[in-house]
Design an enzyme around this catalytic site. Structure first.
Site, PDB file in Angstrom:
ATOM      1  CE  LYS A  33      -4.239  -1.629   1.769  1.00 34.60           C
ATOM      2  NZ  LYS A  33      -5.491  -1.292   2.753  1.00 34.60           N
TER       3      LYS A  33
ATOM      4  CG  ASP B 276      -8.579   0.950   2.479  1.00 30.32           C
ATOM      5  OD1 ASP B 276      -9.310  -0.084   2.033  1.00 30.32           O
ATOM      6  OD2 ASP B 276      -7.137   0.771   2.234  1.00 30.32           O
TER       7      ASP B 276
END
Ligand code: ATR
Length: 284
Positions: free
Chosen positions: A68, A104
């Site tokens: 990420k 997210d």
């Protein structure tokens, strides 16, 4: 000549446990679009090569542990959230240029809006934890103009670091950092409208020991991002004490739905995605 379907993917290592192919393919099938979504294991040492070669053939892809943050240098452009959070979970390939997003945090926010009808604007919020998830959630809460955000962590230095980084971007928010369960923490609970667990406590049924729920107002919304089990011991206790609660599967579903929307422009069936996710979790 055979018709070739367009391809989406999730990359990570390990990746076999990912539930994204299941929920994404259910949504794609319902939308009747000629695209498929698959999991690709990409070890860290092959990330650069993946971006140069395979990534170019995809419409887009999700990024999970451990890439990420590592993927950032390989992308052409980042969304505002992704830039501040310093992590990307969704990449869109637009004519060979790679755009990074972080759905997210926005997925969490959307779930909070849709399922708990909570608007962070003007609210006092306590976030348990100071890892990547806490950083993402604190960022979107600040973007939604929360009044105060307290990062409470076992290790104070990590909470301080997140606050130091986010303070620069969001001067309108009152930022606090504290150690879990100290007096300052209990004081922040008293004012809280929303309490979120972003730590790994709750995974595999683990629980906080003696969480000081008695300092919370009954109307404070209690939220957990752990989705397996869905009813974590933390949420169970909050519910027993009559707090409204917000379960963790919504964040997973909405981050996926927002990613699919970015890639295809279509709005997926959230209820269907949630249904297949919960069915799969039951079998685990
Ligand atoms: P993520 O990126 O998913 O948020 P992470 O960076 O590993 O994951 O962060 C995990 C969080 O859970 C951290 O805030 C961690 O606290 P520390 O910073 O003190 O390590 C927290 N955490 C994990 N196990 C914990 C425990 N037993 N008690 C309290 N906090 C815990």
């Amino acid at each position: 000549m055979g018709f070739k379907k367009k391809q989406l993917a999730v990359i990570g290592d390990p990746i076999t446990h990912s539930l994204s192919p299941l929920i994404q393919n259910a949504a794609i099938e319902k939308l009747k679009i000629p695209i498929t979504y698959k999991a690709i294991r990409v070890p860290s040492e092959r990330l650069k090569e993946f971006v140069r070669t395979q990534a170019r053939k995809l419409v887009g892809f999700n990024v999970t542990v451990p890439h990420k943050r590592a993927i950032l240098p390989y992308l052409n452009s980042l969304s505002q959230e992704a830039k501040i959070i310093g992590a990307v979970n969704t990449v869109l390939n637009k004519n060979g240029k790679l755009f990074g997003f972080n759905t997210d945090g926005t997925g969490y926010l959307k779930s909070l809006h849709e399922t708990a009808h909570f608007d962070p604007r003007g609210k006092n919020i306590v976030v348990l934890g100071a890892g990547g998830a806490a950083r993402g959630i604190a960022t979107v809460l600040a973007l939604s103009r929360a009044k105060s955000i307290t990062l409470a962590n076992r290790t104070l230095s990590r909470a301080r670091e997140v606050v130091r980084d986010l303070k620069i971007h969001f001067k309108h928010v009152k930022w606090y950092s504290t150690v879990l369960f100290k007096e300052k923490f209990k004081k922040s609970l008293k004012q809280a409208h929303l309490l979120i667990n972003t730590t790994s406590i709750g995974l595999k049924g683990t629980a906080f020991e003696n969480f000081p729920f008695n300092h919370l107002k009954t109307q404070c919304l209690v939220s957990d991002i752990v989705y397996h089990p869905r009813m974590t011991p933390f949420l169970k206790q909050a519910k027993r004490l009559s707090h409204p609660i917000h379960t963790g599967e919504g964040m997973l579903v909405y981050q996926g739905a927002l990613a699919l929307e970015l890639w295809t422009g279509c709005q997926p069936d959230i209820r269907l995605m949630k249904k297949v996710l919960l069915e799969a979790l039951k079998k685990r």
